[in-house]
Design a protein around this motif. Structure first.
Motif, PDB file in Angstrom:
ATOM      1  N   GLY A  22       7.817  -0.455   6.279  1.00 39.04           N
ATOM      2  CA  GLY A  22       8.939   0.307   6.829  1.00 39.04           C
ATOM      3  C   GLY A  22      10.146   0.216   5.918  1.00 39.04           C
ATOM      4  N   ASN A  23      11.320   0.017   6.499  1.00 39.50           N
ATOM      5  CA  ASN A  23      12.556  -0.058   5.717  1.00 39.50           C
ATOM      6  C   ASN A  23      12.801  -1.478   5.222  1.00 39.50           C
ATOM      7  OD1 ASN A  23      13.008   2.645   6.114  1.00 39.50           O
ATOM      8  ND2 ASN A  23      14.381   2.333   7.834  1.00 39.50           N
ATOM      9  N   VAL A  37       6.395   2.705   1.059  1.00 38.15           N
ATOM     10  CA  VAL A  37       5.304   3.659   1.295  1.00 38.15           C
ATOM     11  C   VAL A  37       4.001   2.933   1.635  1.00 38.15           C
ATOM     12  CG1 VAL A  37       6.345   5.455  -0.126  1.00 38.15           C
ATOM     13  CG2 VAL A  37       4.730   3.870  -1.167  1.00 38.15           C
ATOM     14  N   GLU A  38       4.046   1.599   1.584  1.00 38.98           N
ATOM     15  CA  GLU A  38       2.883   0.768   1.914  1.00 38.98           C
ATOM     16  C   GLU A  38       3.381  -0.645   2.195  1.00 38.98           C
ATOM     17  OE1 GLU A  38       0.421   0.362  -1.736  1.00 38.98           O
ATOM     18  OE2 GLU A  38       2.208   1.146  -2.738  1.00 38.98           O
ATOM     19  N   LYS A  39       2.539  -1.474   2.792  1.00 37.71           N
ATOM     20  CA  LYS A  39       2.890  -2.876   3.002  1.00 37.71           C
ATOM     21  C   LYS A  39       2.973  -3.564   1.644  1.00 37.71           C
ATOM     22  CE  LYS A  39       0.720  -3.469   7.505  1.00 37.71           C
ATOM     23  NZ  LYS A  39      -0.276  -4.239   8.272  1.00 37.71           N
ATOM     24  N   LYS A  45       6.630  -6.852  -6.436  1.00 29.62           N
ATOM     25  CA  LYS A  45       7.653  -5.885  -6.824  1.00 29.62           C
ATOM     26  C   LYS A  45       7.520  -4.590  -6.030  1.00 29.62           C
ATOM     27  CE  LYS A  45       6.261  -6.260 -11.117  1.00 29.62           C
ATOM     28  NZ  LYS A  45       5.413  -7.434 -10.952  1.00 29.62           N
ATOM     29  N   VAL A  46       8.686  -3.989  -5.758  1.00 34.09           N
ATOM     30  CA  VAL A  46       8.754  -2.677  -5.126  1.00 34.09           C
ATOM     31  C   VAL A  46       9.562  -1.770  -6.048  1.00 34.09           C
ATOM     32  CG1 VAL A  46      10.789  -3.347  -3.743  1.00 34.09           C
ATOM     33  CG2 VAL A  46       9.409  -1.375  -3.065  1.00 34.09           C
ATOM     34  N   GLY A  74       9.593   3.027  -3.454  1.00 31.29           N
ATOM     35  CA  GLY A  74       9.099   2.356  -2.257  1.00 31.29           C
ATOM     36  C   GLY A  74       7.658   1.882  -2.365  1.00 31.29           C
ATOM     37  N   ALA A  75       7.031   2.103  -3.520  1.00 26.69           N
ATOM     38  CA  ALA A  75       5.625   1.704  -3.716  1.00 26.69           C
ATOM     39  C   ALA A  75       5.535   0.293  -4.308  1.00 26.69           C
ATOM     40  CB  ALA A  75       4.913   2.694  -4.618  1.00 26.69           C
ATOM     41  N   TRP A  76       4.395  -0.335  -4.057  1.00 28.34           N
ATOM     42  CA  TRP A  76       4.058  -1.634  -4.621  1.00 28.34           C
ATOM     43  C   TRP A  76       3.843  -1.468  -6.119  1.00 28.34           C
ATOM     44  CZ3 TRP A  76      -1.484  -3.890  -4.110  1.00 28.34           C
ATOM     45  CH2 TRP A  76      -1.529  -5.220  -4.532  1.00 28.34           C
TER      46      TRP A  76
END
Length: 108
Positions: A22-23, A37-39, A45-46, A74-76
């Motif tokens: 989420g946020n 965009v994912e857990k 890193k994000v 927002g991705a891993w």
């Protein structure tokens, strides 16, 4: 709300301080809130910005490698989409353990 930390203003990645989905509230050089965009697990890193394939990944204010595919904000950011510019073997490491997959283990 989970937290992440951006070390340098030039960084396009932040390090997760908590497990997150989420946020996420990003602390540090340029405080902001982003949507994952994912857990993403703590310590990983994000992406703070979209990074094009072969684009620079910046952490500590320096280039730590390049994207091997497009990376969305927002991705891993990890071994599945990042390769080191200095270590050619970085693309052969196990996604979760970081162990080399291109050589046999001496401890089988």
């Amino acid at each position: 709300m989970p937290f992440a930390f951006q070390i340098h203003a030039a960084d396009n990645v932040a390090t997760m301080l908590d497990d997150g989905e989420g946020n996420v509230q990003v602390l540090g050089a340029q405080p902001q809130e982003i949507s994952l965009v994912e857990k993403i697990q703590r310590g990983h890193k994000v992406a703070l910005k979209d990074v094009a394939a072969d684009g620079a990944v910046i952490k500590f204010g320096i280039r730590i490698g390049h994207a091997t595919q497009p990376i969305r904000r927002g991705a891993w950011v990890h071994l599945h989409n990042l390769a080191s510019d200095l270590d050619q073997r970085s693309g052969t490491l196990d996604l979760h353990s970081g162990a080399p997959t291109d050589t046999a283990s001496a401890y089988v």
